[in-house]
Design a protein around this motif. Sequence first.
Motif, short mmCIF file in Angstrom:
data_model
loop_
_atom_site.label_atom_id
_atom_site.label_comp_id
_atom_site.label_asym_id
_atom_site.label_seq_id
_atom_site.Cartn_x
_atom_site.Cartn_y
_atom_site.Cartn_z
N GLN A 177 -2.94 14.04 -3.50
CA GLN A 177 -2.44 12.67 -3.54
C GLN A 177 -3.53 11.73 -3.04
N HIS A 202 -4.50 7.53 -1.49
CA HIS A 202 -3.99 6.30 -0.89
C HIS A 202 -4.53 5.10 -1.66
N TYR A 203 -3.73 4.09 -1.84
CA TYR A 203 -4.20 2.88 -2.54
C TYR A 203 -3.65 1.65 -1.85
N LYS A 204 -4.34 0.53 -2.11
CA LYS A 204 -3.84 -0.77 -1.65
C LYS A 204 -3.78 -1.70 -2.84
N GLU A 254 0.84 -1.20 0.00
CA GLU A 254 0.00 0.00 0.00
C GLU A 254 0.86 1.24 0.00
N GLY A 255 0.27 2.34 -0.42
CA GLY A 255 1.07 3.55 -0.49
C GLY A 255 0.23 4.75 -0.85
N ASP A 256 0.92 5.88 -0.97
CA ASP A 256 0.28 7.13 -1.40
C ASP A 256 0.98 7.59 -2.65
N THR A 257 0.21 8.15 -3.55
CA THR A 257 0.86 8.64 -4.77
C THR A 257 0.17 9.91 -5.25
#
Length: 478
Positions: free
Chosen positions: A68, A70-72, A59-62
Motif C-alpha cells: 500500500q 500513502h498519498y496527500k 490524505e490516506g493510504d490505499t
Amino acid sequence: MNIIHLSAECYPVAKAGGLADVVGSLPKYMKKMGVEAKVVMPRYATDWIHEHQFETVFEGDTPLGAGQFHYKIQREKKNTLGFPLYLVDIPERFDRPGIYIDPYSGHGYWDELERYMSFQLAALDWIHYSDEDPDLLHCHDHHTALVPFIITRCHRYRGMEDIPTVLTVHNAEYQGVYDRGAFSLLPSFNYSEVGLLDWDGKFNCLAAGLKCCWKITTVSPSYMEELSKDGDLSLLYHSERHKSVGILNGIDTDVWNPKTDPYLEKNYTLKTHRKSKLKNKKALCDQFDLNPDYPLISYIGRLAHEKGADLLPDLFSHFLASEQSVNFMLLGTGDRYLHERFNQLNSRFVGFFDAALDYNEALAHLIYAASDFIIMPSRVEPCGLNQMYSMRYGTVPIVRKVGGLKDTVKDIGDEGGYGITFYDFTHHAAAEAVQRALSLYSDSKGMNAVRKTIMKLDFSWENSANKYLELYRELIND
Ligand code: GLC
C-alpha cells in the motif's frame, strides 16, 4: 454541474505536449458556461509547483497490489489558474525531474504503470471517501483510462459506478500496454471481468478505458474516423462508435494573443500585423543569424515519428541547396538521430537554417509571430494546436491533410481556402507544398489577403466547449 478532470498534464503546471494546453484551458471556458471543473493531476517536481503554495485537504493510504502507499491531496491556495487545481502527492512516484521521461537517460520511467495507477487510485480514494460529489469524471489518455474500469468493477470503489465517465483520446499511439501479470496491481475485482482489461493478450489501459467509459471523445472528428479504420485498436474504436464523438479542440485565446503576448518583440493586431510581424521576424532572425528578407518557414514540435519530423532534414536541404532564397527554423527536441541531422544542417547552412533543439515556450511564441509559414508534416495528428496558434498569429500553415489538420486547414486552391495542404507522406508531396508556399510569398497581395483571413478565423473554445457541455448534460441526465 461539477466536473473533475483527471489528467497527467495541465499547462502551466506541467507540460509535455498539447494535452497540457487542452486541460489547462477547457475548464476556464467551461466555467464561463457555469460548469465547475476541477483538475486533478500528479504532483511532479516542476518549477511551477515549487513556486506556488498548496494546502493538504485530504490524505490516506490505499492498496497497490500486495502493498500500500500513502498519498496527500493538495489544493493550490490562490486558484491561480482560474479553476481549482488539486495535486496528488505521492513523492516516491512523482518527485522526479521529468514528467514521463528521465532527462538523464532519455527513456521513460520504468514504473509507468505503478505511477499512473497509484495516481488514479489515490484520486478515486479521495473522491470516494471525502465530500467530493462530482457529476462526471473526465479522463484524458491512457494515464487515466483505468478510472472507468476501477469505479465500475473494483469492490473498493463500490458506490461510484453511477458516476458518468468521459474518456478523451488526445494521442492513441500511447496506450499503456503491460504484461497481463500487472492486473494484480489493481484492487480486487471479479475475475470474470478481466477481459475488459485485455487487448491482444496484453493489459491495455487505453483499451480498458474505451470499453468501460460512458463516452469516448477524440480531439477532432477526422481523427475519430481514422482510428476506426486503421491501427491496432481500430476494431475496438469501430465497435464502440455508438458512444463516440470527435470534438475539435479550441485554443486558449488569452495565452495565444498577438495583441498581448509578453514573449513577442512587438505586439500586433489584424490592423498592425504587417509592420509588426516584420519587427518580430527581424528580432528572431537577429537572434539566429537568418535573413529577414527571405521567407521564413518554421517547424515547432516534438521530433517524433508521429509528427513526421524525419521528413524535414531532406526537405530543408533540398531547398537550401537550391538557388531559391528561403530560411528555415526549427524548435523542438526528441529523436536523438534527428538532433544529429539538424546539427549537421546547422553547420552546413549557416545563415539559412537554425535548429534550437530545445523545449522553449517563450521562443515558440516568438517563432509563431515571426515566421511566414509553419510546417506540420504529421503522419498522425489527433488535433494539432500549432496550426491554430500560427493562424491566430497570421502565419500560414503548410500541413499534411490528416486528423485535426484536415479539419482546420483549407487549401488555398479550394474555394475560401487559406492554407497549404498536401496528402502523401512523401518528400515529393511536401516539397511541392513548400514550393506553393514560396510562390504565395512572392505574391505579396495574395499573401496579405491570406494572412488577414487566417487572423480572423475563430479557433477559441467557445464552440467546442458548448459541445462538451451538451455531452455532459446528456450523460448526467441519462
Ligand atoms: C496530443 C496530440 C495533438 C493534440 C493534443 C491536444 O498532443 O498529438 O494533436 O492537439 O494532444 O489534444
